[in-house]
Scaffold this motif. Sequence first.
Motif, short mmCIF file in Angstrom:
data_model
loop_
_atom_site.label_atom_id
_atom_site.label_comp_id
_atom_site.label_asym_id
_atom_site.label_seq_id
_atom_site.Cartn_x
_atom_site.Cartn_y
_atom_site.Cartn_z
N ARG A 253 0.82 -1.20 0.00
CA ARG A 253 0.00 0.00 0.00
C ARG A 253 0.86 1.26 0.00
N GLN B 83 -4.14 5.15 -8.87
CA GLN B 83 -5.60 5.17 -8.70
C GLN B 83 -6.16 3.81 -8.35
N LEU B 84 -5.27 2.86 -8.13
CA LEU B 84 -5.70 1.47 -7.95
C LEU B 84 -6.57 1.30 -6.72
N ILE B 85 -7.66 0.56 -6.92
CA ILE B 85 -8.52 0.17 -5.80
C ILE B 85 -7.94 -1.10 -5.20
N LEU B 86 -7.81 -1.15 -3.92
CA LEU B 86 -7.08 -2.25 -3.28
C LEU B 86 -7.72 -3.61 -3.54
N SER B 87 -9.00 -3.64 -3.83
CA SER B 87 -9.62 -4.93 -4.17
C SER B 87 -9.09 -5.49 -5.48
N ASN B 88 -8.43 -4.64 -6.29
CA ASN B 88 -7.87 -5.06 -7.57
C ASN B 88 -6.36 -5.22 -7.52
#
Length: 124
Positions: A50, A99-104
Motif C-alpha cells: 500500500r 488510482q488502484l482500488i485495493l480490491s484489484n
Amino acid sequence: QLQASGGGLVQAGGSLRLSCAASGRTASKYVLGWFRQAPGKEREFVAANRRSGTAAYYVDSVKGRFTISRDNAKNTVYLQMTSLKPEDTAVYYCAADGQLILSNVRQPGAYKYWGQGTQVTVSS
C-alpha cells in the motif's frame, strides 16, 4: 519510469533482493507491486504494498518466503526473496498505479506503469 534490478541465477534455497526505482514519481502516491511471468504462463501477481507501506499482499505460494517493502524517500520498492524454489523462476516485473482500488491489487490490468522486468532463475 520504473527500473527493476537485482535478478540473477541462484540455487534452490538461496536468496535475492529485487529493487524497483521509480524515477520522476513520488512513490508514496502509488500502490507498488511485483508480478512474475514464467515461459508459457500468464503474468502472475506476487506481492503488493500500500501507499503508506503499512500493509502488504502476497500470493499464497510466496507467503513466508518473500517480503515486499518500500522506501518512499528513495522512491524504491523491494522484494526480498528467500528459500527460493525452481518454480520461482520467471521474469519479475514491478508495477505502480496511483488510482488502484485495493480490491484489484492482484490484477495486472489494474496497474498503469510497468518496469522492464528482471530475470530470476533458480536452479535445483
